[in-house]
Design an enzyme around this catalytic site. Structure first.
Site, PDB file in Angstrom:
ATOM      1  CG  PHE A   7      -1.744  -0.834   1.385  1.00  0.00           C
ATOM      2  CD1 PHE A   7      -3.043  -0.942   0.788  1.00  0.00           C
ATOM      3  CD2 PHE A   7      -1.696  -1.942   2.278  1.00  0.00           C
ATOM      4  CE1 PHE A   7      -4.003  -1.949   0.909  1.00  0.00           C
ATOM      5  CE2 PHE A   7      -2.498  -3.224   2.441  1.00  0.00           C
ATOM      6  CZ  PHE A   7      -3.965  -2.957   1.812  1.00  0.00           C
ATOM      7  CG  ASP A   8       0.982   5.911  -1.594  1.00  0.00           C
ATOM      8  OD1 ASP A   8       2.127   6.228  -1.340  1.00  0.00           O
ATOM      9  OD2 ASP A   8      -0.076   6.654  -1.892  1.00  0.00           O
ATOM     10  CG  LEU A   9       0.809   6.178   5.161  1.00  0.00           C
ATOM     11  CD1 LEU A   9       0.316   5.051   5.598  1.00  0.00           C
ATOM     12  CD2 LEU A   9       1.869   6.910   5.736  1.00  0.00           C
ATOM     13  CB  THR A  12      -3.169   4.856  -0.842  1.00  0.00           C
ATOM     14  OG1 THR A  12      -2.654   5.559  -2.099  1.00  0.00           O
ATOM     15  CG2 THR A  12      -3.707   3.395  -1.234  1.00  0.00           C
ATOM     16  CB  VAL A 161      -3.324  -0.452  -3.238  1.00  0.00           C
ATOM     17  CG1 VAL A 161      -4.640   0.224  -3.124  1.00  0.00           C
ATOM     18  CG2 VAL A 161      -3.941  -2.020  -3.233  1.00  0.00           C
TER      19      VAL A 161
END
Length: 215
Positions: A7-9, A12, A161
């Site tokens: 995951f991007d932070l 997102t 993501v």
């Protein structure tokens, strides 16, 4: 089969959008080019802080601007930041399914860990790759490849993501599948244009992606 989700932070899984925008506006409210606008800031979000400050200021050396941004950002973090809907639910479910997870972000490590800890997400992340951990930040593949190498996972069964074109570019260049989030301030069409394999309308759409891949 998807075995790993990265995951991007910002933008997102954690809604830091208004904090980021207001932080840049604060830094440049009395700038020589005049105050920034949301429309001017949003296209650059997702890239490194230094890159954005350079773009907004026209300066190569932004070392004096960085602390102004970080101080304001930290002071207002807790009041302005929260997870996007269903993030904790999805992360807990993925963990229960035995899916490995990690964070790949252009943020610095201290603020990344602070945010993950605040929302009880750090314990689920087997790897956290920040801008401090790579030579080449997104859109280069190095951040995603660093996470893949650290986890010992297969790129072909990994999903990244993100909410930004740089997330999709980094994922595709690293040979992993890419999902864009429809709540991106940049708009889902941009993410499609950069080659996102999936668009999540809701974070729980990951359930369907995992289920489809397992069949």
């Amino acid at each position: 089969m998807i075995e790993t989700v990265l995951f991007d932070l910002d933008g997102t899984i954690i809604d830091t959008n208004e904090l980021i925008i207001s932080s840049f506006m604060h830094v440049f409210e009395k700038g020589p080019k005049g105050p920034l606008t949301r429309e001017g800031i949003i296209p650059h979000m997702g890239t490194t802080l230094e890159y954005q400050l350079q773009a907004f200021s026209g300066l190569d050396d932004v070392s004096q601007l960085v602390p102004l941004y970080r101080t304001y950002n930290q002071q207002h973090h807790d009041e302005m930041v929260r997870p996007f809907p269903h993030v904790n639910e999805v992360v807990e479910w993925l963990h229960g399914q035995g899916i490995s997870m990690g964070i790949v972000t252009t943020k610095i490590r201290p603020s990344t860990l602070m945010t993950l800890e605040k929302f009880n997400l750090e314990k689920y992340m087997s790897v956290v790759v920040t801008v401090n951990d790579v030579e080449n930040p997104k859109p280069h593949p190095e951040p995603v490849l660093t996470a893949v190498k650290s986890l010992g996972c297969n790129p072909e069964t990994t999903l990244m993501v993100g909410d930004s074109s740089v997330d999709i570019q980094s994922a595709k260049a690293a040979g992993v599948q890419a999902a864009g989030v429809a709540w991106s301030l940049k708009g889902e069409q941009l993410l499609r244009d950069y080659g996102a394999d999936y668009i999540l309308k809701d974070m729980r759409d990951i359930f369907t992606i995992i289920g489809q891949k397992q069949e």
